[in-house]
Design a protein around this motif. Sequence first.
Motif, PDB file in Angstrom:
ATOM      1  N   LYS A 183      -1.830  12.759  -0.773  1.00  0.00           N
ATOM      2  CA  LYS A 183      -1.411  12.479   0.601  1.00  0.00           C
ATOM      3  C   LYS A 183      -2.014  11.157   1.067  1.00  0.00           C
ATOM      4  O   LYS A 183      -3.200  10.896   0.920  1.00  0.00           O
ATOM      5  N   CYS A 184      -1.139  10.322   1.625  1.00  0.00           N
ATOM      6  CA  CYS A 184      -1.543   8.992   2.092  1.00  0.00           C
ATOM      7  C   CYS A 184      -1.896   9.066   3.582  1.00  0.00           C
ATOM      8  O   CYS A 184      -1.350   9.892   4.305  1.00  0.00           O
ATOM      9  N   PRO A 185      -2.801   8.194   4.054  1.00  0.00           N
ATOM     10  CA  PRO A 185      -3.069   8.150   5.495  1.00  0.00           C
ATOM     11  C   PRO A 185      -1.796   7.953   6.332  1.00  0.00           C
ATOM     12  O   PRO A 185      -1.767   8.322   7.502  1.00  0.00           O
ATOM     13  N   CYS A 186      -0.721   7.408   5.734  1.00  0.00           N
ATOM     14  CA  CYS A 186       0.531   7.219   6.482  1.00  0.00           C
ATOM     15  C   CYS A 186       1.300   8.526   6.644  1.00  0.00           C
ATOM     16  O   CYS A 186       2.319   8.557   7.325  1.00  0.00           O
ATOM     17  N   GLY A 187       0.824   9.593   5.978  1.00  0.00           N
ATOM     18  CA  GLY A 187       1.488  10.882   6.112  1.00  0.00           C
ATOM     19  C   GLY A 187       2.424  11.200   4.954  1.00  0.00           C
ATOM     20  O   GLY A 187       2.873  12.329   4.809  1.00  0.00           O
TER      21      GLY A 187
ATOM     22  N   GLY B 149       0.808  -1.219   0.000  1.00  0.00           N
ATOM     23  CA  GLY B 149       0.000   0.000   0.000  1.00  0.00           C
ATOM     24  C   GLY B 149       0.841   1.268   0.000  1.00  0.00           C
ATOM     25  O   GLY B 149       0.358   2.337  -0.362  1.00  0.00           O
ATOM     26  N   HIS B 150       2.099   1.114   0.392  1.00  0.00           N
ATOM     27  CA  HIS B 150       2.958   2.295   0.477  1.00  0.00           C
ATOM     28  C   HIS B 150       4.064   2.275  -0.568  1.00  0.00           C
ATOM     29  O   HIS B 150       5.047   3.003  -0.466  1.00  0.00           O
ATOM     30  N   VAL B 151       3.859   1.435  -1.582  1.00  0.00           N
ATOM     31  CA  VAL B 151       4.674   1.534  -2.794  1.00  0.00           C
ATOM     32  C   VAL B 151       4.257   2.843  -3.463  1.00  0.00           C
ATOM     33  O   VAL B 151       3.078   3.172  -3.520  1.00  0.00           O
TER      34      VAL B 151
ATOM     35  N   GLY C 169       1.845  10.114  -2.428  1.00  0.00           N
ATOM     36  CA  GLY C 169       1.915   9.329  -3.661  1.00  0.00           C
ATOM     37  C   GLY C 169       1.855   7.823  -3.499  1.00  0.00           C
ATOM     38  O   GLY C 169       2.086   7.081  -4.451  1.00  0.00           O
ATOM     39  N   CYS C 170       1.556   7.338  -2.271  1.00  0.00           N
ATOM     40  CA  CYS C 170       1.462   5.882  -2.056  1.00  0.00           C
ATOM     41  C   CYS C 170       0.241   5.318  -2.800  1.00  0.00           C
ATOM     42  O   CYS C 170      -0.761   6.014  -2.995  1.00  0.00           O
ATOM     43  N   LEU C 171       0.321   4.033  -3.121  1.00  0.00           N
ATOM     44  CA  LEU C 171      -0.821   3.315  -3.708  1.00  0.00           C
ATOM     45  C   LEU C 171      -2.102   3.516  -2.875  1.00  0.00           C
ATOM     46  O   LEU C 171      -3.176   3.776  -3.409  1.00  0.00           O
TER      47      LEU C 171
HETATM   48 ZN   LIG Z   1       1.495   5.569   2.596  1.00  0.00          ZN
END
Ligand SMILES: [Zn+2]
Length: 319
Positions: A175-179, A165-167, A182-184
């Motif tokens: 913006k990804c929930p991980c902060g 998911g963070h590729v 551009g993550c998947l």
């Molecule tokens: Zn992410």
Amino acid sequence: MADLRGGIDLGGTKIQAAIVDARGDAVGQARQPTPTKGGPEDVAAAMATALREAAQDAGVEPAQLAGIGVGSPGDADERTGVVSSARNLPGWEGSFPLAEVLAKELGTEIKVGNDVQVATEAEFHLGAGQEFQSLIGVFWGTGVGGGLVLDGRPWLGRGAAGEIGHVVVKRGGAKCPCGRKGCLEAYAGRSAMEAEARRQHEEGHKTDLFHLMEKHGKPRLTSGIWERALDNGDHLAEKLIDRAIEALGTGVASAVNLLDPEAVILGGGLGVRFGERLMKPLTDEMGKHLFADQRPPVVRVASLGDLGGAIGASLLFSR
Ligand SMILES: [Zn+2]
């Protein structure tokens, strides 16, 4: 009774428990809602309740089980049984000795693993991936999780492998929930898709998504709501699902280029609901990015359904 094991799949909305026999069949099951308030102690108490009910369903006492495996979100340390940073669970930003607490509560040994990794292993041993020696599990749901089996064995890296998911699918992207950006998951995760739908709706784009959500009494845009919207030809829903498929195809193809597995198993709430329907666009999208495009991996929908996570967790006692 010694050949019976317990499995608990700890999810953000529900806790699924199962009692599993030596062949991997569930002989008892129960479900509890995941507490939305409190802290890890409250979540652990609800997990113990779910497991006790599943044991009752199977006609055994928890203490008679050979062990209980837990598939957990966040950073689940298999060696210590400590779970850290499970941010979709209430008050779980820090570390909590989940295995120790549950062992005291239920009177048998507890092993903790990553939820998506154990679900991937369940598909490998008992589900859609049985005939392969290497596969990537892609669980497309609230977030996008991944698991790896290479050469017939789980690959955990240093404990954090499989985070497909963070590729990165777009440098400097959404913006990804991980902060990060551009993550998947920023394009394909259900919660990111919902946030984007809400943003566009507020900007004036027409969509029936939120109306459907209210009409069906759902607190969020569930996979079922997305499906209804697609069936109705909702333009925004189509656009966001297309965008998710594009990101999934790109991210999964990149992972395939690195590992060259025999198969990709697509699970998760959205993956199971849309896997067959969107298989062609997904594999077409992957095909654009596959280096060895003349022999793509088999892509298949996960087959164990809702119990896959709990059954996979029970397999922590047969690795
Ligand atoms: Zn992410």
